[in-house]
Write a protein that holds these residues in place. Structure first.
Motif, mmCIF file in Angstrom:
data_model
loop_
_atom_site.group_PDB
_atom_site.id
_atom_site.type_symbol
_atom_site.label_atom_id
_atom_site.label_comp_id
_atom_site.label_asym_id
_atom_site.label_seq_id
_atom_site.Cartn_x
_atom_site.Cartn_y
_atom_site.Cartn_z
ATOM 1 N N HIS A 81 0.832 -1.200 0.000
ATOM 2 C CA HIS A 81 0.000 0.000 0.000
ATOM 3 C C HIS A 81 0.866 1.250 0.000
ATOM 4 N N SER A 82 0.390 2.302 -0.655
ATOM 5 C CA SER A 82 0.951 3.640 -0.466
ATOM 6 C C SER A 82 -0.192 4.633 -0.551
ATOM 7 N N CYS A 83 -0.121 5.703 0.249
ATOM 8 C CA CYS A 83 -1.127 6.767 0.172
ATOM 9 C C CYS A 83 -0.850 7.659 -1.043
ATOM 10 N N ASP A 84 0.331 7.472 -1.660
ATOM 11 C CA ASP A 84 0.679 8.187 -2.892
ATOM 12 C C ASP A 84 1.158 7.137 -3.903
ATOM 13 N N TYR A 112 -4.674 0.850 -0.944
ATOM 14 C CA TYR A 112 -5.690 -0.137 -0.546
ATOM 15 C C TYR A 112 -7.040 0.538 -0.268
ATOM 16 N N LEU A 113 -6.978 1.818 0.101
ATOM 17 C CA LEU A 113 -8.208 2.546 0.430
ATOM 18 C C LEU A 113 -9.049 2.866 -0.806
ATOM 19 N N THR A 114 -8.536 2.531 -2.005
ATOM 20 C CA THR A 114 -9.321 2.750 -3.218
ATOM 21 C C THR A 114 -10.171 1.531 -3.558
ATOM 22 N N THR A 115 -10.007 0.441 -2.792
ATOM 23 C CA THR A 115 -10.838 -0.757 -3.013
ATOM 24 C C THR A 115 -11.493 -1.272 -1.726
ATOM 25 N N GLU A 116 -10.851 -1.058 -0.587
ATOM 26 C CA GLU A 116 -11.333 -1.693 0.659
ATOM 27 C C GLU A 116 -12.226 -0.765 1.482
ATOM 28 N N TRP A 117 -13.420 -1.218 1.779
ATOM 29 C CA TRP A 117 -14.386 -0.428 2.535
ATOM 30 C C TRP A 117 -14.106 -0.457 4.029
ATOM 31 N N PHE A 126 -3.895 -1.338 9.402
ATOM 32 C CA PHE A 126 -2.503 -1.203 9.850
ATOM 33 C C PHE A 126 -2.076 0.252 9.872
ATOM 34 N N ARG A 127 -0.986 0.521 10.551
ATOM 35 C CA ARG A 127 -0.423 1.854 10.588
ATOM 36 C C ARG A 127 0.454 2.027 9.348
ATOM 37 N N CYS A 128 0.197 3.080 8.588
ATOM 38 C CA CYS A 128 0.925 3.298 7.343
ATOM 39 C C CYS A 128 2.227 4.050 7.598
ATOM 40 N N ARG A 129 3.263 3.600 6.923
ATOM 41 C CA ARG A 129 4.557 4.284 7.002
ATOM 42 C C ARG A 129 5.046 4.646 5.601
ATOM 43 N N ASP A 134 0.482 13.164 1.991
ATOM 44 C CA ASP A 134 -0.944 12.945 2.234
ATOM 45 C C ASP A 134 -1.231 11.634 2.961
ATOM 46 N N CYS A 135 -0.252 11.114 3.669
ATOM 47 C CA CYS A 135 -0.442 9.843 4.368
ATOM 48 C C CYS A 135 -1.609 9.942 5.362
ATOM 49 N N VAL A 136 -2.498 8.943 5.314
ATOM 50 C CA VAL A 136 -3.674 8.972 6.195
ATOM 51 C C VAL A 136 -3.343 8.485 7.613
ATOM 52 N N GLY A 137 -2.146 7.919 7.797
ATOM 53 C CA GLY A 137 -1.758 7.440 9.128
ATOM 54 C C GLY A 137 -2.193 6.016 9.368
ATOM 55 N N PHE A 138 -3.460 5.843 9.670
ATOM 56 C CA PHE A 138 -3.977 4.490 9.848
ATOM 57 C C PHE A 138 -4.811 4.091 8.640
ATOM 58 N N VAL A 139 -4.496 2.936 8.088
ATOM 59 C CA VAL A 139 -5.243 2.438 6.938
ATOM 60 C C VAL A 139 -6.287 1.461 7.480
ATOM 61 N N ARG A 140 -7.539 1.946 7.553
ATOM 62 C CA ARG A 140 -8.600 1.142 8.168
ATOM 63 C C ARG A 140 -9.732 0.825 7.198
ATOM 64 N N GLY A 141 -9.699 1.493 6.030
ATOM 65 C CA GLY A 141 -10.785 1.305 5.073
ATOM 66 C C GLY A 141 -11.371 2.651 4.666
ATOM 67 N N PHE A 142 -11.939 2.685 3.480
ATOM 68 C CA PHE A 142 -12.530 3.901 2.917
ATOM 69 C C PHE A 142 -13.598 4.479 3.844
ATOM 70 N N LYS A 143 -14.321 3.581 4.502
ATOM 71 C CA LYS A 143 -15.383 3.942 5.434
ATOM 72 C C LYS A 143 -14.937 4.980 6.470
ATOM 73 N N TYR A 144 -13.660 4.909 6.861
ATOM 74 C CA TYR A 144 -13.162 5.753 7.954
ATOM 75 C C TYR A 144 -12.552 7.082 7.481
ATOM 76 N N LEU A 145 -12.560 7.329 6.164
ATOM 77 C CA LEU A 145 -11.977 8.574 5.652
ATOM 78 C C LEU A 145 -12.987 9.711 5.734
ATOM 79 N N ASP A 146 -12.458 10.932 5.896
ATOM 80 C CA ASP A 146 -13.373 12.078 5.908
ATOM 81 C C ASP A 146 -13.681 12.485 4.452
ATOM 82 N N ARG A 147 -14.599 13.405 4.309
ATOM 83 C CA ARG A 147 -15.080 13.838 2.992
ATOM 84 C C ARG A 147 -13.928 14.249 2.056
ATOM 85 N N ARG A 148 -12.999 15.030 2.582
ATOM 86 C CA ARG A 148 -11.885 15.546 1.771
ATOM 87 C C ARG A 148 -10.977 14.393 1.312
#
Ligand SMILES: [Zn+2]
Length: 166
Positions: A81-84, A112-117, A126-129, A134-148
């Motif tokens: 995974h990468s946030c970028d 992974y957040l572009t496919t996993e809910w 997991f904790r992203c490194r 633009d790292c989200v920090g914790f990768v928990r699923g799209f469900k947990y992301l804010d609007r932006r």
């Protein structure tokens, strides 16, 4: 390359144009052995569509209750995974595609957040490194992301997660 998962062993061959590299802290990872142009297929997505309850941790979410999964280890399981990221998952075509030029020697990644809910529900969060701005920090699923954060991913979202944006 011989890889062990629990008591099972798998002989893995890297797909054309790619190679396995062991990265400290990440484990076995996939790197480009050649340059890929933006829009080019980098690696195919192997597997069959299975119900969520019988999916493995490496499965890619297809829709609400279905995942693309294999009952063996495949090269695609080692895409980190990468946030970028430099690839996106193209689920309808079952492949990962370069979203920008990928230079020879670069690690291939997708977000992974572009496919996993909801990865948290499956215990695969997991904790992203990745170290991107633009790292989200914790990768928990799209469900947990804010609007932006959700809107920022719009161009590379799976059809299922795109339907969640509407
Ligand atoms: Zn990150």
């Amino acid at each position: 390359m011989l890889v062990r998962q629990g008591r099972r062993r798998f002989c893995l061959r890297p797909p054309r144009g790619l190679q396995f590299v062991y990265v400290h802290g990440k484990g076995l990872s996939l790197f480009a052995r050649k340059t890929f142009a933006a829009g080019e297929k980098v690696i195919g997505m192997e597997g069959e569509v299975v119900r969520a309850r019988s999916s493995s941790p490496e499965a890619v979410q297809f829709d609400e209750d279905h995942f693309i999964d294999t009952d063996r280890l495949v090269a695609g399981d080692f895409i980190n995974h990468s946030c970028d990221p430099n690839m996106k998952a193209d689920l309808p075509r079952r492949q990962f595609v370069a979203i920008r030029r990928i230079g020879k020697g670069s690690e291939i990644t997708y977000n992974y957040l572009t496919t996993e809910w909801d990865m948290k529900a499956f215990g695969t969060d997991f904790r992203c490194r990745c170290g991107s701005d633009d790292c989200v920090g914790f990768v928990r699923g799209f469900k947990y992301l804010d609007r932006r954060q959700r809107e920022r991913l719009r161009p590379i979202l799976s059809p299922f997660l795109l339907s969640k944006l509407a």
